[in-house]
Design an enzyme around this catalytic site. Structure first.
Site, PDB file in Angstrom:
ATOM      1  NE  ARG A 185      27.050  50.433  33.258  1.00  0.00           N
ATOM      2  CZ  ARG A 185      26.479  50.515  32.047  1.00  0.00           C
ATOM      3  NH1 ARG A 185      25.848  49.476  31.514  1.00  0.00           N
ATOM      4  NH2 ARG A 185      26.563  51.601  31.336  1.00  0.00           N
ATOM      5  CB  SER A 235      29.978  56.114  35.695  1.00  0.00           C
ATOM      6  OG  SER A 235      29.980  56.652  34.407  1.00  0.00           O
ATOM      7  CD  GLU A 305      28.697  51.948  36.427  1.00  0.00           C
ATOM      8  OE1 GLU A 305      27.742  52.755  36.333  1.00  0.00           O
ATOM      9  OE2 GLU A 305      29.420  51.642  35.468  1.00  0.00           O
TER      10      GLU A 305
HETATM   11  C1  LIG Z   1      38.015  55.843  32.250  1.00  0.00           C
HETATM   12  C2  LIG Z   1      36.957  54.778  32.430  1.00  0.00           C
HETATM   13  C3  LIG Z   1      35.833  54.774  31.620  1.00  0.00           C
HETATM   14  C4  LIG Z   1      34.856  53.792  31.798  1.00  0.00           C
HETATM   15  N1  LIG Z   1      33.769  53.810  30.970  1.00  0.00           N
HETATM   16  C5  LIG Z   1      32.809  52.870  31.105  1.00  0.00           C
HETATM   17  C6  LIG Z   1      31.663  52.866  30.240  1.00  0.00           C
HETATM   18  O1  LIG Z   1      31.541  53.671  29.325  1.00  0.00           O
HETATM   19  N2  LIG Z   1      30.729  51.900  30.454  1.00  0.00           N
HETATM   20  C7  LIG Z   1      30.845  50.968  31.444  1.00  0.00           C
HETATM   21  O2  LIG Z   1      29.952  50.120  31.572  1.00  0.00           O
HETATM   22  N3  LIG Z   1      31.902  50.961  32.265  1.00  0.00           N
HETATM   23  C8  LIG Z   1      32.886  51.883  32.129  1.00  0.00           C
HETATM   24  N4  LIG Z   1      33.962  51.872  32.959  1.00  0.00           N
HETATM   25  C9  LIG Z   1      34.033  50.874  34.066  1.00  0.00           C
HETATM   26  C10 LIG Z   1      34.703  49.550  33.706  1.00  0.00           C
HETATM   27  O3  LIG Z   1      35.612  49.689  32.634  1.00  0.00           O
HETATM   28  C11 LIG Z   1      33.677  48.474  33.389  1.00  0.00           C
HETATM   29  O4  LIG Z   1      32.811  48.234  34.470  1.00  0.00           O
HETATM   30  C12 LIG Z   1      34.331  47.142  32.987  1.00  0.00           C
HETATM   31  O5  LIG Z   1      33.350  46.247  32.547  1.00  0.00           O
HETATM   32  C13 LIG Z   1      35.092  46.477  34.159  1.00  0.00           C
HETATM   33  O6  LIG Z   1      35.890  45.449  33.611  1.00  0.00           O
HETATM   34  P1  LIG Z   1      37.235  44.987  34.337  1.00  0.00           P
HETATM   35  O7  LIG Z   1      37.789  43.861  33.565  1.00  0.00           O
HETATM   36  O8  LIG Z   1      38.144  46.144  34.553  1.00  0.00           O
HETATM   37  O9  LIG Z   1      36.647  44.464  35.697  1.00  0.00           O
HETATM   38  P2  LIG Z   1      37.265  44.630  37.152  1.00  0.00           P
HETATM   39  O10 LIG Z   1      37.200  46.063  37.545  1.00  0.00           O
HETATM   40  O11 LIG Z   1      38.581  43.956  37.232  1.00  0.00           O
HETATM   41  O12 LIG Z   1      36.203  43.806  37.993  1.00  0.00           O
HETATM   42  C14 LIG Z   1      34.857  44.264  38.105  1.00  0.00           C
HETATM   43  C15 LIG Z   1      34.055  43.132  38.756  1.00  0.00           C
HETATM   44  O13 LIG Z   1      34.018  42.042  37.848  1.00  0.00           O
HETATM   45  C16 LIG Z   1      34.477  40.847  38.474  1.00  0.00           C
HETATM   46  N5  LIG Z   1      35.178  40.079  37.440  1.00  0.00           N
HETATM   47  C17 LIG Z   1      36.204  40.472  36.660  1.00  0.00           C
HETATM   48  N6  LIG Z   1      36.551  39.488  35.811  1.00  0.00           N
HETATM   49  C18 LIG Z   1      35.747  38.437  36.076  1.00  0.00           C
HETATM   50  C19 LIG Z   1      35.613  37.125  35.538  1.00  0.00           C
HETATM   51  N7  LIG Z   1      36.386  36.679  34.539  1.00  0.00           N
HETATM   52  N8  LIG Z   1      34.669  36.318  36.071  1.00  0.00           N
HETATM   53  C20 LIG Z   1      33.876  36.734  37.082  1.00  0.00           C
HETATM   54  N9  LIG Z   1      33.960  37.956  37.642  1.00  0.00           N
HETATM   55  C21 LIG Z   1      34.879  38.809  37.133  1.00  0.00           C
HETATM   56  C22 LIG Z   1      35.400  41.317  39.583  1.00  0.00           C
HETATM   57  O14 LIG Z   1      35.469  40.344  40.619  1.00  0.00           O
HETATM   58  C23 LIG Z   1      34.709  42.598  40.032  1.00  0.00           C
HETATM   59  O15 LIG Z   1      33.693  42.330  40.976  1.00  0.00           O
HETATM   60  C24 LIG Z   1      34.981  52.820  32.807  1.00  0.00           C
HETATM   61  C25 LIG Z   1      36.123  52.820  33.625  1.00  0.00           C
HETATM   62  C26 LIG Z   1      37.101  53.778  33.432  1.00  0.00           C
HETATM   63  C27 LIG Z   1      38.327  53.756  34.316  1.00  0.00           C
END
Ligand SMILES: Cc1cc2nc3c(=O)[nH]c(=O)nc-3n(C[C@H](O)[C@H](O)[C@H](O)COP(=O)(O)OP(=O)(O)OC[C@H]3O[C@@H](n4cnc5c(N)ncnc54)[C@H](O)[C@@H]3O)c2cc1C
Length: 320
Positions: A185, A235, A305
């Site tokens: 992560r 998580s 996380e």
């Molecule tokens: C139901 C559910 C299940 C999930 N299952 C998993 C799983 O199995 N495995 C897992 O790893 N995660 C899981 N997650 C968490 C999440 O989906 C991941 O961490 C995902 O990678 C976050 O992506 P996001 O685009 O939503 O990022 P965001 O939540 O929008 O942002 C997360 C971070 O990334 C930064 N960020 C976003 N885009 C950029 C960019 N283009 N450049 C630089 N920084 C950026 C943001 O500033 C922030 O700090 C789950 C979440 C939910 C709600």
């Protein structure tokens, strides 16, 4: 902010892509978060670069958001500009393959492309390696930032290179995966405050039907085990060395434990859910209580996380 809005419009970003006092609860999977002073959608690298340059030189607090699936915003909101990417950042393609490693095909995904779309595109192209990502509700940019992973796979397994922009928008460059400092992560994007523009994935040829069947099976497992029917950020805590967060939380008798509208999921103790009307304060208080009880019972300190963002932009994870 009216002044800044005018300056952003002067960059030729249309007014309809600049929202004032926009509730962040509508942009996060937790359905929590007060208003962002401004929420701006950038559709091209030029717009993003100009926007970052302006906000940096004016000293305006700002941050990138992907699909908001790993973020907990304050109930007071965000005193600054939240940037979302769309337009060109939604591109998904098979680029020129001259730089592809032997026996691999490269897919290029813009940072706003959802992982569900990316993995479906790979499957349709009979390419294997991204099945693990099909049910992760994040964007490509957010997933690279987090080195998201599931079911034994992680972004780092297939990322070949990442196109990045400096935080102040001054430069774009491509970096090979081996220099991304991918870990559990974790990626260099977090440490260096970089912006992910797109990522190239190197994938092996596979059988389309088998890839699709494997994705359907992973989604079935996910839906059976995870509280996908409630808003959450996945998580809540990272997997600690020496155990699983969900098991430790369950062993501490905290399954179903709640504070206000926030609850440790009955279905999966690793998830804090918004069971109805939860505030950021509810979630953080619940997380602190869970952390303390688990520490007392097991000696293991859980770390969040989910990225917890204060109103002044401070990321509260380090202090947690
Ligand atoms: C139901 C559910 C299940 C999930 N299952 C998993 C799983 O199995 N495995 C897992 O790893 N995660 C899981 N997650 C968490 C999440 O989906 C991941 O961490 C995902 O990678 C976050 O992506 P996001 O685009 O939503 O990022 P965001 O939540 O929008 O942002 C997360 C971070 O990334 C930064 N960020 C976003 N885009 C950029 C960019 N283009 N450049 C630089 N920084 C950026 C943001 O500033 C922030 O700090 C789950 C979440 C939910 C709600």
């Amino acid at each position: 902010m009216t002044d800044i809005k005018q300056k952003i419009m002067a960059l030729r970003i249309p007014e309809e892509r600049i929202l004032e006092n926009e509730p962040l609860s509508g942009h996060t999977t937790f359905r929590i978060g007060g208003p962002a002073e401004l929420l701006v959608r950038a559709a091209t690298e030029e717009e993003l670069s100009a926007l970052l340059g302006l906000l940096t030189s004016e000293g305006i607090q700002h941050m990138l958001m992907g699909n908001g699936s790993n973020i907990l915003f304050s109930d007071e909101g965000y005193d600054g500009v939240v940037i979302l990417l769309d337009g060109d950042f939604m591109k998904l393609e098979l680029p020129d393959q001259s730089g592809a490693p032997e026996n691999r095909t490269v897919i290029r995904a813009g940072s706003a492309v959802r992982l569900s779309r990316l993995s479906a595109f790979a499957a349709e192209s009979s390419l294997t390696g991204l099945e693990f990502a099909c049910g992760i509700p994040g964007s490509t940019g957010g997933a690279v930032y987090m080195n998201a992973g599931a079911y034994g796979g992680e972004m780092k397994d297939t990322v070949l290179s990442v196109r990045l922009m400096r935080a102040d928008g001054s430069e774009t460059f491509t970096r090979d995966a081996e220099h991304m400092d991918f870990g559990y992560r974790h990626s260099a994007v977090q440490d260096e405050g970089l912006i992910v523009l797109s990522a190239d994935f190197a994938l092996e040829k596979g059988d389309r039907d088998a890839i699709k069947a494997s994705m359907a099976e992973l989604n079935r497992k996910r839906n059976a085990k995870q509280p996908v029917e409630f808003p959450s950020a996945g998580s809540t805590f990272k997997r600690p060395s020496g155990g699983y967060a969900a098991a430790l939380i369950q062993d501490s008798g905290l399954k179903g434990f709640s504070v206000g509208g926030a609850q440790v999921s009955e279905k999966h103790s690793g998830f804090v859910i918004n069971a109805g009307g939860a505030t950021c304060r509810d979630v953080v208080t619940l997380m602190e209580k869970v952390r303390d009880k688990v520490l007392e019972d097991s000696g293991i300190r859980l770390e969040p996380e989910v990225r917890i963002i204060g109103r002044d932009g401070t990321e509260l994870n380090e202090r947690f």
